[in-house]
Design a protein around this motif. Structure first.
Motif, PDB file in Angstrom:
ATOM      1  N   ASP A 201     -13.320  -8.684  -4.882  1.00 41.81           N
ATOM      2  CA  ASP A 201     -11.876  -8.942  -4.982  1.00 41.81           C
ATOM      3  C   ASP A 201     -11.099  -8.304  -3.845  1.00 41.81           C
ATOM      4  O   ASP A 201      -9.960  -8.674  -3.587  1.00 41.81           O
ATOM      5  N   GLY A 202     -11.714  -7.334  -3.196  1.00 43.77           N
ATOM      6  CA  GLY A 202     -11.012  -6.687  -2.100  1.00 43.77           C
ATOM      7  C   GLY A 202     -11.830  -5.529  -1.573  1.00 43.77           C
ATOM      8  O   GLY A 202     -12.929  -5.272  -2.064  1.00 43.77           O
ATOM      9  N   PHE A 203     -11.289  -4.865  -0.563  1.00 46.73           N
ATOM     10  CA  PHE A 203     -12.014  -3.722  -0.006  1.00 46.73           C
ATOM     11  C   PHE A 203     -11.060  -2.780   0.679  1.00 46.73           C
ATOM     12  O   PHE A 203      -9.942  -3.152   1.043  1.00 46.73           O
ATOM     13  N   LEU A 204     -11.501  -1.530   0.780  1.00 46.61           N
ATOM     14  CA  LEU A 204     -10.795  -0.598   1.636  1.00 46.61           C
ATOM     15  C   LEU A 204     -11.727  -0.375   2.818  1.00 46.61           C
ATOM     16  O   LEU A 204     -12.800   0.202   2.670  1.00 46.61           O
ATOM     17  N   ALA A 205     -11.316  -0.892   3.965  1.00 48.59           N
ATOM     18  CA  ALA A 205     -12.234  -0.918   5.100  1.00 48.59           C
ATOM     19  C   ALA A 205     -11.544  -0.393   6.339  1.00 48.59           C
ATOM     20  O   ALA A 205     -10.323  -0.315   6.405  1.00 48.59           O
ATOM     21  N   PRO A 206     -12.344  -0.027   7.340  1.00 47.70           N
ATOM     22  CA  PRO A 206     -11.776   0.398   8.599  1.00 47.70           C
ATOM     23  C   PRO A 206     -11.187  -0.794   9.332  1.00 47.70           C
ATOM     24  O   PRO A 206     -11.523  -1.932   9.049  1.00 47.70           O
ATOM     25  N   ASP A 207     -10.327  -0.469  10.276  1.00 50.77           N
ATOM     26  CA  ASP A 207      -9.681  -1.566  10.972  1.00 50.77           C
ATOM     27  C   ASP A 207     -10.551  -2.231  11.989  1.00 50.77           C
ATOM     28  O   ASP A 207     -11.552  -1.694  12.410  1.00 50.77           O
TER      29      ASP A 207
END
Lengths: 279, 462
Positions: free
Chosen positions: B263-269
């Motif tokens: 559903d989503g992620f917290l990822a690096p740019d």
């Protein structure tokens, strides 16, 4: 008759290829613009978002990119960007090394197992346990113990290509006709000479079949190993392009991996034919 | 107080804190008013170094800021420099400085990196010549994943490497690997991550509605993991039971988002922006909105490398600090994006990198947003950052039992060494290596980590 059969087969092959590429082309056509966007916003977005271009590249994209790669296969733009020719050479080199190591160990060991029922029984449990282990399961262990990523990749090739050769050699040696061995014995041929002049030629086709299976496995493994370790090689290329979500380049790499695998297999198939004899 | 400010500026504020009282420092205050930073890029490397040396001399002559300001006001900056050069051979000192101090034990170095914008200083130092300027011949090697970086750094295949900020702590403590003393001489970047959600969730902006979500993070010992868990927990979602957190390599995050598998992620740019660029996700929030100025990735080296090659290590740190200073200037960001986009480095579309680095970006919902500090660069390894990470490692059950917060932080985050290198370069490192900061409005006092840890309602039962 055979000529016409070959001709007809070629026609069917080409028809299948055309149908495949045609379907692929149709399936990956863009759908036209998908959402209303201001021009400034659209400039910041990719073609998939603005023009409804399929996320999957079409055959034309792949063809164009492939041509680009084939035009300069050996460029070198620093440690992380090398031409496909160089990457393939690295992979083939690793496979060659690991595979030759495996040959050097598997064939003598296979002879021992095949000739001695005692060793056959004693080593069998180990072989049965080690044989089904997936190549990549070895990778973390290898990295951790060998402490060198290049050697680890070669070790993984070695450990995975050894089993088919070992088993086939053992089987081929054990299955040499008893009559031939008995004849040799009657003529008082020594064990070593018997191994080289009677058993080896008789078992050679089976051994080479094992080697042929092994090179196939080794080539399967190298891509996965290089994806894990990184650095150089066709597997690394796939990973690097995947990182950029460039499916076009990934498809090209898959194509080349298939072609090289086929060539390696054909080379060993030729050797097999050379040593096979009619009974 | 910013690390990279100018001591020749008579109007520079003497105390931290700004006029409106909303910001930690005047420079932050200014930055919030203007999207672009005001520093002017020096025209050439030689001038840049001269500036650095002159700054160092200025600071040495007038260690008291008040006196310096009075002096500058009375004579003016340019004549101050002229006066200084009469007493101190700035030109010669510049040459000496540019060549480094001690003899380098090892000049051919290998530095590993993961292709994300967090690695910007490590990568750009190569094409833009920051390594060669320190007399180093550095190979920057792209690496397939965090675990591989860890193993190759431990195996000494790399002399130094790009790591997630908590990784050197985890390695030194033996979490998920054999314990080997690792150190952080510089923080690679601050901020520079975001929470990206699938397009179908564009109306579910309240994390309270996220129960049952499958969310991805790149690695267990990462700021991504801690910040996402923190964010969820602050909204009453238990990250261990209410949602599923998966460790997924960044490119697979985008593919999985497209395939509707997460559903989503917290990822690096550049990964967040890539999902937007491909039209599969939108930016929910930047990690900056959780904790403004949080560290993200670090530059790490083993203790062994530092003891065996102290001069090479110092030169490498100088190169990184120098590159970080260059990257912290907004006007350089566009050219940096171009320099690091090729296949040899990040291998990403330049327009994606540019959006991540300049902070003017499409948010995936049809708006163009601007946040110049979306990614920022400040190398100082605050030991309080390390203490915060350890509180979170404890909070989520990665470390069991008591932790010597200060002891570990000071062994791994080499604030003193970095401060020394920064002083050599004419920069002003902060006087203390501990600072208090706010994460989602909650103040963290590095002197009281245990109380901080106890104050959370949601944490792993121990």
């Amino acid at each position: 008759m055979t000529k016409s059969l070959r001709f007809r087969a070629a026609v069917v092959s080409i028809a299948i290829l055309c149908a495949f590429i045609g379907t692929w082309h149709l399936a990956t056509r863009g759908t036209g613009s998908v959402a209303a966007m201001t021009p400034e916003y659209a400039k910041l977005m990719g073609l998939t978002a603005t023009a409804g271009k399929s996320a999957m590249p079409g055959p034309l994209d792949v063809g164009a990119k492939l041509w680009e790669h084939l035009k300069r296969p050996f460029y070198d733009n620093g440690p992380n960007d090398k031409g496909l020719g160089i990457q393939l050479a690295y992979s083939i080199g690793r496979v060659g090394l690991g595979y030759l190591l495996a040959v050097a160990i598997a064939i003598p060991l296979g002879f021992l197992i095949g000739m001695s029922p005692l060793m056959n029984k004693a080593l069998d449990p180990f072989i049965q346990v080690l044989k089904p282990i997936s190549p990549l399961a070895w990778m973390p262990l290898a990295l951790y113990t060998i402490k060198d990523s290049g050697l680890s990749a070669i070790f993984v090739i070695f450990i995975c290509s050894i089993w088919p050769m070992l088993l086939n050699t053992a089987f081929g040696v054990a299955a040499v006709r008893k009559e031939w061995i008995n004849v040799a014995r009657t003529l008082e041929v020594g064990t070593l000479r018997r191994a080289f002049t009677v058993i080896l030629p008789a078992a050679a086709p089976t051994i080479l079949t094992g080697m042929r299976i092994s090179i196939g496995i080794a080539w399967l493994v190298i891509v996965a190993a290089e994806m894990l370790v990184g650095g150089t090689g066709i597997g690394y290329f796939v990973w690097n392009e995947w990182n950029n979500l460039s499916i076009t380049n990934v498809i090209i790499a898959i194509l080349l991996i298939g072609v090289v695998g086929m060539l390696l297999d054909q080379v060993l198939a030729r050797f097999t034919r050379m040593v096979t004899f009619p009974e | 107080m910013s690390t990279f400010d100018n001591p020749f500026d008579p109007a520079r504020r003497l105390r931290s804190g700004c006029s409106c009282g909303q910001h930690a420092s005047a420079s932050e205050h200014d930055a919030s008013l203007q999207p672009a930073m005001q520093c002017v890029a020096p025209e050439s490397e030689a001038q840049r170094y001269e500036g650095v040396v002159a700054s160092a001399v200025m600071r040495a002559v007038f260690p008291k800021e008040v006196a310096r300001r009075a002096f500058l006001k009375s004579v003016g900056a340019s004549s101050a420099l002229a006066v200084l050069s009469q007493f101190f051979p700035i030109k010669t000192a510049t040459e000496v400085f540019a060549q480094g101090v001690g003899k380098l034990e090892k000049t051919d170095l290998k530095v590993g990196f993961i292709p994300i914008t967090c690695a910007t200083p490590i990568i750009m130092a190569h094409p833009l010549g920051f390594y060669t300027k320190q007399g180093l011949n550095v190979d920057v090697v792209k690496t397939a994943g965090w675990a591989v970086i860890r193993d190759k750094a431990i195996n000494k295949e790399y002399d130094a490497a790009h790591m997630l900020a908590p990784m050197p702590i985890a390695i030194s403590l033996g979490l998920g690997s054999t314990p080997i003393p690792f150190t952080v001489p510089a923080i690679e970047n601050i901020n520079g991550q975001g929470i990206t959600l699938a397009m179908k969730h564009k109306d579910k902006r309240d994390p309270k509605d996220w129960k049952g979500f499958k969310l991805a993070i790149p690695f267990d010992y990462s700021m991504h993991n801690y910040l996402l868990r923190y964010y969820l927990a602050e909204h009453g979602i238990d990250p261990d039971t209410d949602v599923q957190l998966r460790s997924v390599p960044p490119p697979e995050m985008v593919a999985n988002l497209r395939a509707d598998n997460i559903d989503g992620f917290l990822a690096p740019d550049n990964i967040c922006q890539r999902a937007i660029y491909d039209g599969v996700g939108f930016m929910h929030i930047l990690s900056k909105e959780i904790w403004d100025g949080h560290p993200c990735c670090s530059f790490a080296a083993s203790k062994e490398f530092i003891t065996t090659s102290p001069n090479s290590f110092a030169a490498l740190t100088r190169a990184i600090v120098d590159a970080t200073a260059y990257a912290s200037k907004a006007e350089n960001r566009k050219s940096i994006a171009e320099a690091i986009a090729p296949a040899n480095y990040l291998n990403a579309p330049p327009v994606v990198l540019e959006q991540a680095l300049t902070g003017t970006y499409a948010d995936g919902l049809g708006n163009i947003k601007t946040d110049a500090k979306r990614v920022d660069f400040d190398p100082f390894p605050w030991q309080s950052f390390a203490v915060w990470m350890m509180t979170q490692m404890q909070r989520w059950g990665q470390i069991k039992g008591d932790v010597d917060y200060k002891g570990v932080a000071e062994q791994i985050y080499l604030a003193a060494d970095t401060a020394k290198v920064m002083k050599e370069m004419g920069l002003t490192p902060p006087a203390s290596s501990y600072k208090s900061f706010q994460v989602m409005g909650k103040t963290f006092d590095p002197a009281k980590p245990a109380e901080y840890l106890a104050s959370f309602k949601i944490k792993k039962a121990t």
